[in-house]
Design an enzyme around this catalytic site. Structure first.
Site, PDB file in Angstrom:
ATOM      1  N   HIS A   1      -3.293   6.712  -7.292  1.00 18.75           N
ATOM      2  CA  HIS A   1      -4.083   6.097  -8.361  1.00 18.75           C
ATOM      3  C   HIS A   1      -5.554   5.957  -7.971  1.00 18.75           C
ATOM      4  O   HIS A   1      -5.916   5.992  -6.778  1.00 18.75           O
ATOM      5  CB  HIS A   1      -3.515   4.713  -8.707  1.00 18.75           C
ATOM      6  CG  HIS A   1      -3.617   3.735  -7.560  1.00 18.75           C
ATOM      7  ND1 HIS A   1      -4.779   3.039  -7.267  1.00 18.75           N
ATOM      8  CD2 HIS A   1      -2.709   3.346  -6.632  1.00 18.75           C
ATOM      9  CE1 HIS A   1      -4.586   2.263  -6.217  1.00 18.75           C
ATOM     10  NE2 HIS A   1      -3.334   2.440  -5.804  1.00 18.75           N
TER      11      HIS A   1
ATOM     12  N   GLU B   1       4.312   0.825  -5.546  1.00 18.78           N
ATOM     13  CA  GLU B   1       3.810   0.646  -4.194  1.00 18.78           C
ATOM     14  C   GLU B   1       4.811  -0.166  -3.365  1.00 18.78           C
ATOM     15  O   GLU B   1       5.689  -0.847  -3.907  1.00 18.78           O
ATOM     16  CB  GLU B   1       2.453  -0.067  -4.240  1.00 18.78           C
ATOM     17  CG  GLU B   1       1.807  -0.349  -2.889  1.00 18.78           C
ATOM     18  CD  GLU B   1       1.539   0.903  -2.054  1.00 18.78           C
ATOM     19  OE1 GLU B   1       2.527   1.542  -1.640  1.00 18.78           O
ATOM     20  OE2 GLU B   1       0.364   1.214  -1.795  1.00 18.78           O
TER      21      GLU B   1
END
EC number: 3.1.3.46
Length: 284
Positions: free
Chosen positions: A11, A89
Site C-alpha cells: 500500500h 498486516e
C-alpha cells in the site's frame, strides 16, 4: 499445465508510516497525499498489465491503493476488487499505535530480535505465514479452475494448437524487462516478448505480511530468485507501493508443488520522480 502471473504491491504511505508508528491491524489510516501520489505512480507503471483478478487487504490504506491502481489501468477499470482478511498486516497487539522504537525496546527487554518478537496480543510470524500460505493456495486453486475452463474451451473449439484462447498475453517489454532475467517469454514476429497466462492476479497488501509471504515462497516453496538479488534486499520490507512480480506454474493443475519464479522484488523505479522521501519509507 497452468501458468499465472502474480503481482504483489504494498500500500501507499500513510502519516503513520511517515512518523514511524506501527499500524498493524488496529490502526486503519487512509493514505496520505504522498501515499496517493505513490499509488498513482504504481498505477501508471502497471497501466498496460491486463489483470484478470484483483485482491486487497480489507484495511483502508490497501483498498485505496488498489482502487487507485485499477483506476489507472487501461484494461481493468471495471474489474472488481475483492477484499480478503488473509491479506491484512501482521497484528502487533499492544504495540499498535506506538512508535517502532517502542517495539524494539520491548523486543530488547525480552532478549529477542525485533522482527521475530511478538508483543502481547500480536501475531507470531508462524501465524502470519499460515495466513499467507492459505491465501496462496486459494490463488493456485483459482488459477487451476480457470485453466480447466480454458482447456475445456480449447477442446470444444478443436484448438489444441491454439493455446491463446482464454489466455492473456503479458508483454515483458513493459514493465518487467528492466527488472528480471527470466527466460519464460516467447518472442513474437515483431520482436516483442510475450508470455501466455491463464490468469494474471494483482494483490495489494502490507510490508511485514509481504516480507513473510516472500519468506514462505523461498524457504518452503523454493522460489527461483533473480540472480542479482542480495540477501539484504530479500529480507527488507518493501517500500510503499513497491512492486513484486512472480510467475507460477502448476503441473497437471496441481497446487501441491507450484513452481515459482520471482521476476522482480520490491522494485520502486516508478517512485523516482515523486521524491526521495517516497523511496525511503520502509516502515511496516
Amino acid at each position: 499445465m497452468v501458468r499465472f502471473g502474480l503481482t504483489v504491491v504494498r500500500h501507499g504511505e500513510t502519516r503513520y508510516n511517515k512518523d514511524k508508528i506501527l499500524q498493524g491491524q488496529g490502526i486503519d489510516e487512509p493514505l496520505s497525499p504522498t501515499g496517493f501520489r505513490q499509488a498513482d505512480a504504481a498505477g501508471l507503471f502497471l497501466s498496460n498489465v491486463k489483470f484478470t483478478h484483483v485482491f486487497s487487504s480489507d484495511l483502508l490504506r490497501a483498498k485505496q491503493t488498489a482502487a487507485t491502481i485499477i483506476g489507472k489501468n487501461k484494461f481493468c477499470k471495471g474489474l472488481e476488487i475483492k477484499c480478503d482478511t488473509r491479506l491484512r498486516e501482521r497484528k502487533y497487539g499492544v504495540a499498535e499505535g506506538r512508535p517502532l522504537t517502542d517495539l524494539k525496546a520491548m523486543a530488547k527487554a525480552a532478549g529477542q530480535q525485533c522482527p521475530t518478537f511478538t508483543p502481547s496480543g500480536g501475531e507470531t510470524l508462524d501465524e502470519v505465514r499460515e495466513r499467507a500460505r492459505d491465501f496462496f493456495e486459494f490463488l493456485c486453486q483459482l488459477a487451476a479452475e480457470v485453466g480447466q475452463i480454458r482447456e475445456k474451451k480449447d477442446q470444444e473449439m478443436h484448438g489444441a494448437a491454439n493455446r491463446s484462447s482464454g489466455t492473456y498475453e503479458e508483454e515483458s517489454v513493459f514493465p518487467w524487462t528492466d527488472h528480471c532475467g527470466v527466460h519464460e517469454f516467447s518472442s513474437d514476429n515483431d520482436g516483442t516478448s510475450k508470455l501466455l497466462l491463464d490468469a494474471n492476479i494483482l494483490v495489494v497488501s502490507h510490508g511485514a505480511y509481504m516480507r513473510n509471504w516472500v519468506g514462505y515462497f523461498v524457504s518452503d516453496l523454493k522460489c527461483t530468485l533473480p540472480a542479482n538479488l542480495t540477501k539484504t534486499q530479500l529480507s527488507s520490507v518493501s517500500p510503499n507501493t513497491g512492486v513484486s512480480h512472480f510467475i507460477i506454474k502448476l503441473e497437471n493443475r496441481s497446487i501441491l508443488k507450484p513452481e515459482i519464479i520471482c521476476v522482480c522484488l520490491n522494485q520502486d523505479s516508478h517512485l523516482v520522480d515523486i521524491g526521495a522521501e517516497c523511496v525511503a519509507s520502509k516502515m511496516f
